[in-house]
Write a protein that holds these residues in place. Structure first.
Motif, mmCIF file in Angstrom:
data_model
loop_
_atom_site.group_PDB
_atom_site.id
_atom_site.type_symbol
_atom_site.label_atom_id
_atom_site.label_comp_id
_atom_site.label_asym_id
_atom_site.label_seq_id
_atom_site.Cartn_x
_atom_site.Cartn_y
_atom_site.Cartn_z
ATOM 1 N N VAL A 1 0.829 -1.204 0.000
ATOM 2 C CA VAL A 1 0.000 0.000 0.000
ATOM 3 C C VAL A 1 0.866 1.258 0.000
ATOM 4 O O VAL A 1 0.705 2.147 -0.845
ATOM 5 N N TYR A 2 1.800 1.345 0.930
ATOM 6 C CA TYR A 2 2.614 2.552 1.036
ATOM 7 C C TYR A 2 3.744 2.561 0.005
ATOM 8 O O TYR A 2 4.156 3.636 -0.448
ATOM 9 N N GLY A 3 4.245 1.409 -0.372
ATOM 10 C CA GLY A 3 5.281 1.345 -1.404
ATOM 11 C C GLY A 3 4.761 1.802 -2.752
ATOM 12 O O GLY A 3 5.416 2.570 -3.462
ATOM 13 N N VAL B 1 5.781 5.050 -5.050
ATOM 14 C CA VAL B 1 6.131 4.962 -6.473
ATOM 15 C C VAL B 1 5.293 5.946 -7.283
ATOM 16 O O VAL B 1 5.821 6.661 -8.156
ATOM 17 N N ILE B 2 4.003 6.021 -7.013
ATOM 18 C CA ILE B 2 3.129 6.940 -7.746
ATOM 19 C C ILE B 2 3.561 8.384 -7.501
ATOM 20 O O ILE B 2 3.637 9.192 -8.437
ATOM 21 N N VAL B 3 3.860 8.725 -6.248
ATOM 22 C CA VAL B 3 4.270 10.101 -5.930
ATOM 23 C C VAL B 3 5.602 10.426 -6.603
ATOM 24 O O VAL B 3 5.781 11.531 -7.140
ATOM 25 N N MET B 4 6.542 9.483 -6.621
ATOM 26 C CA MET B 4 7.825 9.733 -7.285
ATOM 27 C C MET B 4 7.643 9.911 -8.795
ATOM 28 O O MET B 4 8.279 10.778 -9.401
ATOM 29 N N LEU B 5 6.783 9.122 -9.403
ATOM 30 C CA LEU B 5 6.496 9.297 -10.824
ATOM 31 C C LEU B 5 5.836 10.644 -11.090
ATOM 32 O O LEU B 5 6.132 11.307 -12.091
ATOM 33 N N LEU B 6 4.953 11.054 -10.191
ATOM 34 C CA LEU B 6 4.286 12.354 -10.335
ATOM 35 C C LEU B 6 5.296 13.493 -10.227
ATOM 36 O O LEU B 6 5.254 14.444 -11.018
ATOM 37 N N ASN C 1 0.852 11.755 -19.524
ATOM 38 C CA ASN C 1 1.425 11.111 -18.345
ATOM 39 C C ASN C 1 0.738 11.581 -17.074
ATOM 40 O O ASN C 1 0.465 10.788 -16.164
ATOM 41 N N LEU C 2 0.472 12.872 -16.993
ATOM 42 C CA LEU C 2 -0.168 13.431 -15.801
ATOM 43 C C LEU C 2 -1.569 12.854 -15.606
ATOM 44 O O LEU C 2 -1.954 12.508 -14.481
ATOM 45 N N VAL C 3 -2.313 12.720 -16.682
ATOM 46 C CA VAL C 3 -3.665 12.156 -16.592
ATOM 47 C C VAL C 3 -3.616 10.722 -16.074
ATOM 48 O O VAL C 3 -4.364 10.340 -15.174
ATOM 49 N N VAL C 4 -2.704 9.920 -16.606
ATOM 50 C CA VAL C 4 -2.587 8.523 -16.181
ATOM 51 C C VAL C 4 -2.124 8.434 -14.721
ATOM 52 O O VAL C 4 -2.639 7.631 -13.941
ATOM 53 N N LEU C 5 -1.155 9.263 -14.341
ATOM 54 C CA LEU C 5 -0.677 9.235 -12.959
ATOM 55 C C LEU C 5 -1.761 9.657 -11.975
ATOM 56 O O LEU C 5 -1.865 9.102 -10.878
ATOM 57 N N LEU C 6 -2.570 10.644 -12.344
ATOM 58 C CA LEU C 6 -3.674 11.030 -11.456
ATOM 59 C C LEU C 6 -4.728 9.936 -11.377
ATOM 60 O O LEU C 6 -5.333 9.733 -10.315
ATOM 61 N N LEU D 1 -5.681 5.790 -3.691
ATOM 62 C CA LEU D 1 -6.191 6.398 -2.450
ATOM 63 C C LEU D 1 -7.602 5.920 -2.134
ATOM 64 O O LEU D 1 -7.943 5.691 -0.975
ATOM 65 N N ALA D 2 -8.429 5.785 -3.163
ATOM 66 C CA ALA D 2 -9.833 5.429 -2.931
ATOM 67 C C ALA D 2 -10.022 3.968 -2.560
ATOM 68 O O ALA D 2 -10.916 3.641 -1.770
ATOM 69 N N PHE D 3 -9.206 3.070 -3.098
ATOM 70 C CA PHE D 3 -9.471 1.652 -2.930
ATOM 71 C C PHE D 3 -8.447 0.905 -2.089
ATOM 72 O O PHE D 3 -8.583 -0.294 -1.886
#
Length: 107
Positions: free
Chosen positions: A19-21, A25-30, A51-56, A63-65
């Motif tokens: 979950v946190y890993g 990864v998502i935050v680093m890619l963002l 890229n921004l659309v896919v990362l969001l 976060l939701a699931f």
């Protein structure tokens, strides 16, 4: 099944390392994508927002699931995540082709 139960059903417990890993990864890619966008020249002719659309999409769904929230927040996050999936698919499949045609840079 009712829509409310779909939006507020509890999550299945997952390993916190996943979950946190994956969130890290998502935050680093963002962060990397934002740095890349800031380094682009204004005359960059290709799609700079895909890229921004896919990362969001990834971030909102994660976060939701994957995290526990109060029921009202969980329902709002899941609606946001599902709405962003619809917008993301629309953007990737249609709108990005209109805004940034695949013809290449102008001659």
């Amino acid at each position: 099944m009712k829509i409310r139960s779909l939006l507020t059903s509890p999550i299945q417990p997952n390993n916190p390392a996943f979950v946190y890993g994956f969130l890290a990864v998502i935050v680093m890619l963002l962060i990397g994508d934002i740095q890349w966008q800031l380094s682009l020249s204004p005359s960059y002719p290709y799609d700079r927002y895909g890229n921004l659309v896919v990362l969001l999409m990834l971030l909102f769904n994660h976060l939701a699931f994957q995290f526990r929230w109060p029921p009202a927040v969980m329902a709002a996050l899941r609606l946001l995540a599902l709405g962003w999936i619809v917008f993301g698919l629309f953007y990737i499949c249609y709108w990005s082709r209109i805004l940034f045609p695949l013809n290449g840079p102008p001659s």
